[in-house]
Design a protein around this motif. Structure first.
Motif, short mmCIF file in Angstrom:
data_model
loop_
_atom_site.label_atom_id
_atom_site.label_comp_id
_atom_site.label_asym_id
_atom_site.label_seq_id
_atom_site.Cartn_x
_atom_site.Cartn_y
_atom_site.Cartn_z
N ILE A 18 0.83 -1.21 0.00
CA ILE A 18 0.00 0.00 0.00
C ILE A 18 0.86 1.26 0.00
O ILE A 18 0.62 2.19 -0.77
N ASN A 19 1.89 1.26 0.83
CA ASN A 19 2.76 2.44 0.81
C ASN A 19 3.48 2.59 -0.52
O ASN A 19 3.74 3.72 -0.95
N GLY A 20 3.77 1.47 -1.15
CA GLY A 20 4.36 1.54 -2.49
C GLY A 20 3.42 2.27 -3.44
O GLY A 20 3.84 3.17 -4.17
N MET A 125 -14.32 6.56 0.28
CA MET A 125 -14.80 7.78 0.93
C MET A 125 -13.91 8.16 2.12
O MET A 125 -13.79 9.33 2.48
N ARG A 126 -13.29 7.17 2.71
CA ARG A 126 -12.39 7.44 3.83
C ARG A 126 -10.99 7.84 3.32
O ARG A 126 -10.37 8.77 3.83
N ASP A 127 -10.51 7.11 2.32
CA ASP A 127 -9.10 7.27 1.95
C ASP A 127 -8.80 8.41 1.00
O ASP A 127 -7.69 8.95 1.01
N PRO A 129 -10.20 11.57 1.02
CA PRO A 129 -9.89 12.71 1.90
C PRO A 129 -8.78 12.38 2.89
O PRO A 129 -7.99 13.26 3.25
N GLY A 130 -8.71 11.11 3.30
CA GLY A 130 -7.68 10.70 4.27
C GLY A 130 -6.28 10.99 3.77
O GLY A 130 -5.48 11.62 4.46
N PHE A 131 -5.98 10.59 2.54
CA PHE A 131 -4.63 10.80 2.02
C PHE A 131 -4.42 12.22 1.50
O PHE A 131 -3.28 12.70 1.50
N ALA A 132 -5.50 12.88 1.08
CA ALA A 132 -5.35 14.29 0.69
C ALA A 132 -4.92 15.10 1.92
O ALA A 132 -3.95 15.86 1.87
N SER A 133 -5.59 14.87 3.03
CA SER A 133 -5.25 15.63 4.24
C SER A 133 -3.89 15.20 4.80
O SER A 133 -3.14 16.00 5.35
N TYR A 134 -3.57 13.93 4.60
CA TYR A 134 -2.29 13.38 5.05
C TYR A 134 -1.13 14.12 4.38
O TYR A 134 -0.23 14.64 5.02
N PHE A 135 -1.19 14.21 3.05
CA PHE A 135 -0.07 14.82 2.34
C PHE A 135 -0.03 16.34 2.47
O PHE A 135 1.04 16.92 2.60
N VAL A 167 -3.69 13.76 12.04
CA VAL A 167 -4.68 14.66 11.43
C VAL A 167 -5.60 13.87 10.50
O VAL A 167 -6.83 13.97 10.58
N SER A 168 -5.01 13.04 9.64
CA SER A 168 -5.83 12.34 8.66
C SER A 168 -6.80 11.38 9.35
O SER A 168 -7.93 11.21 8.90
N TRP A 169 -6.37 10.78 10.45
CA TRP A 169 -7.28 9.85 11.13
C TRP A 169 -8.35 10.57 11.94
O TRP A 169 -9.49 10.11 12.00
N VAL A 170 -8.01 11.69 12.53
CA VAL A 170 -9.03 12.43 13.28
C VAL A 170 -10.14 12.85 12.31
O VAL A 170 -11.32 12.73 12.60
N LEU A 171 -9.73 13.31 11.12
CA LEU A 171 -10.72 13.77 10.15
C LEU A 171 -11.60 12.64 9.61
O LEU A 171 -12.76 12.85 9.29
N THR A 172 -11.03 11.46 9.45
CA THR A 172 -11.78 10.42 8.75
C THR A 172 -12.26 9.30 9.66
O THR A 172 -12.87 8.35 9.18
N TYR A 173 -12.00 9.42 10.94
CA TYR A 173 -12.30 8.29 11.82
C TYR A 173 -13.77 7.84 11.79
O TYR A 173 -14.03 6.63 11.75
N ILE A 221 -2.86 6.71 18.72
CA ILE A 221 -1.62 6.17 19.31
C ILE A 221 -0.88 5.30 18.30
O ILE A 221 0.34 5.27 18.26
N ARG A 222 -1.62 4.66 17.43
CA ARG A 222 -0.97 3.87 16.38
C ARG A 222 -0.47 4.77 15.26
O ARG A 222 0.63 4.61 14.74
N ALA A 223 -1.30 5.78 14.91
CA ALA A 223 -1.00 6.58 13.72
C ALA A 223 0.29 7.39 13.86
O ALA A 223 1.06 7.50 12.91
N THR A 226 3.58 5.11 13.50
CA THR A 226 3.60 4.46 12.18
C THR A 226 3.94 5.45 11.09
O THR A 226 4.78 5.19 10.22
N ASN A 227 3.25 6.59 11.12
CA ASN A 227 3.44 7.52 10.01
C ASN A 227 4.71 8.35 10.15
O ASN A 227 5.29 8.77 9.16
N ALA A 228 5.16 8.54 11.39
CA ALA A 228 6.47 9.18 11.58
C ALA A 228 7.52 8.30 10.92
O ALA A 228 8.33 8.77 10.10
N1 LIG Z 1 -7.28 8.20 7.17
C1 LIG Z 1 -6.35 7.81 6.36
N2 LIG Z 1 -6.58 6.89 5.51
N3 LIG Z 1 -5.16 8.40 6.44
C2 LIG Z 1 -4.03 8.04 5.70
C3 LIG Z 1 -2.99 7.48 6.60
C4 LIG Z 1 -2.51 6.19 6.12
C5 LIG Z 1 -1.45 5.59 6.92
N4 LIG Z 1 -0.76 4.59 6.19
C6 LIG Z 1 -2.01 5.01 8.20
O1 LIG Z 1 -2.46 3.90 8.17
O2 LIG Z 1 -2.00 5.64 9.22
#
Ligand SMILES: NC(=[NH2+])NCCC[C@H](N)C(=O)O
Length: 385
Positions: A18-20, A125-127, A129-135, A167-173, A221-223, A226-228
């Motif tokens: 997925i990261n690839g 629908m989650r990803d 906006p999730g990845f737009a906000s992420y980047f 940020v991306s997870w708070v927005l899309t959780y 706590i996971r995000a 992992t993303n760092a």
């Molecule tokens: N809400 C999202 N999909 N955000 C993108 C973050 C993706 C990231 N690989 C993670 O799992 O944390």
């Protein structure tokens, strides 16, 4: 201890894939567009990356969700039935999976291939906006706290990457919550929810609005870590591959010209004044180069100056490196590319020799840019070139 890492290999392969996709799509869009440095570009290429990876992450998360809920729901059942009915095909088919592969097979047999794409729409629908906000948030933070991406320290990248994930997870959780319920539903063809809206309505009616943020803490706590780690690994890898190294002069030239920036750079390099100051175009900055600035006016009128600066910074690196050490007096010039551009080719060293080499280089580069520009657009520049 080993038990804690049981079943790690398939998620690990999945995350890598997925990261690839994510960083591949994002990076290749960035390198193709005309304004690679704008936050808007990062937003939209993040969205595109989210879209592409969604078709892989959705079926994968379906398997993960199904594997997880069987532990809660089905295992005790299977265990209590283990002597009597473990071989019973109904129980085995609908609820107990030995491995993700087994789960996949059983989903296909009981729910059809379509069954694998349960939750596909809501994953997108989650990803998206999730990845737009992420980047966009990563990029914004790196710029705000670390200068620019090439200069940002590992600490800044860690912090910005971690926070981008948060940020991306708070927005899309809340969307993620509904997605998980939809994917957990429908085991063996029995559906509790008719669709996204129905699932949302039912969940809120039964468990209150608060259910939409249930588990958000653990997600955060996971995000963060992992993303760092993800962004640090990506930026180190790009560095190792030489992505941020000054390119060979000609490659860089080629890139700049192919992207149609040649004319801007000629101006950027020839301009002795900071670009954000207005300069009469018809006054030669370097008389020895014999450039007729009057014909440039119409061209430069519309340029976004920050784009010129950003691009030029990169372009100037090789020249900069070549010029850093004065061949005459041996002194090191510490200027950054930016200063060369902003103040023309001025440096701290005023040796005659340095100056001559620098000017020759500049002439050479300008003329190759100009000749290519000439090919692209003869009407306007042909006379002056
Ligand atoms: N809400 C999202 N999909 N955000 C993108 C973050 C993706 C990231 N690989 C993670 O799992 O944390």
């Amino acid at each position: 201890m080993r038990g804690m890492y049981k079943g790690m290999s398939s998620p690990m392969a999945g995350v890598a894939a997925i990261n690839g996709i994510v960083f591949g799509v994002h990076g290749s869009i960035i390198s193709r567009v005309s304004d690679p440095d704008s936050l808007r570009t990062h937003f939209f290429s993040g969205a595109a990356a989210g879209l592409c990876q969604g078709f892989v992450s959705s079926p994968m998360e379906l398997l993960k969700t199904r594997m997880q809920v069987q532990t809660e729901v089905a295992k005790p059942m299977v265990q209590s039935l283990s002597t009597a009915a473990h071989s019973s095909s109904t129980v085995a088919n609908s609820t107990s999976y030995n491995s993700p592969m087994d789960c996949l097979r059983k989903i296909v047999t009981t729910e059809g291939t379509r069954g694998l794409f349960r939750g596909q729409a809501i994953t997108l629908m989650r990803d998206v906006p999730g990845f737009a906000s992420y980047f966009i948030s990563y990029e914004w933070m790196v710029r705000t706290f670390g200068g620019c991406e090439e200069e940002a320290s590992t600490l800044v990248i860690l912090g910005a990457g971690g926070m981008a994930g948060v940020v991306s997870w708070v927005l899309t959780y809340p969307i993620d919550f509904v997605k998980s319920r939809i994917q957990a539903d429908g085991v063996g063809g029995i559906n509790q929810y008719k669709g996204i809206i129905h699932c949302l309505q039912k969940s809120v009616a039964e468990d209150g609005w608060g259910c939409l943020t249930k588990g958000l803490n653990s997600a955060i706590i996971r995000a963060f870590p992992t993303n760092a780690a993800t962004f640090v690994v990506v930026s180190w890898t790009l560095k190792l591959l030489g992505n941020n190294e000054p390119m060979e002069e000609n490659d860089d030239l080629h890139e700049v010209i192919v992207k149609g920036k040649g004319d801007k750079l000629v101006y950027a390099m020839e301009s002795p004044e900071p670009l954000n100051q207005t300069k009469p175009f018809n006054q030669p900055s370097y008389p020895s180069l014999n450039i007729d600035y009057s014909s440039y006016t119409s061209f430069y009128a519309n340029y976004a100056e920050d784009t010129i600066l950003e691009r030029s910074k990169k372009f100037m690196k090789p020249i900069n490196n070549a010029m850093r050490q004065c061949s005459q007096c041996g002194s090191q010039n510490e200027e950054k590319g930016e200063e060369y551009i902003t103040y023309g080719m001025g440096t701290g060293c005023h040796c005659e020799d340095t100056w001559v080499v620098r000017q020759e280089k500049l002439t050479e580069i300008c003329s190759s840019m100009r000749s290519i520009h000439f090919d692209r657009d003869h009407q306007n520049l042909s006379n002056s070139l």
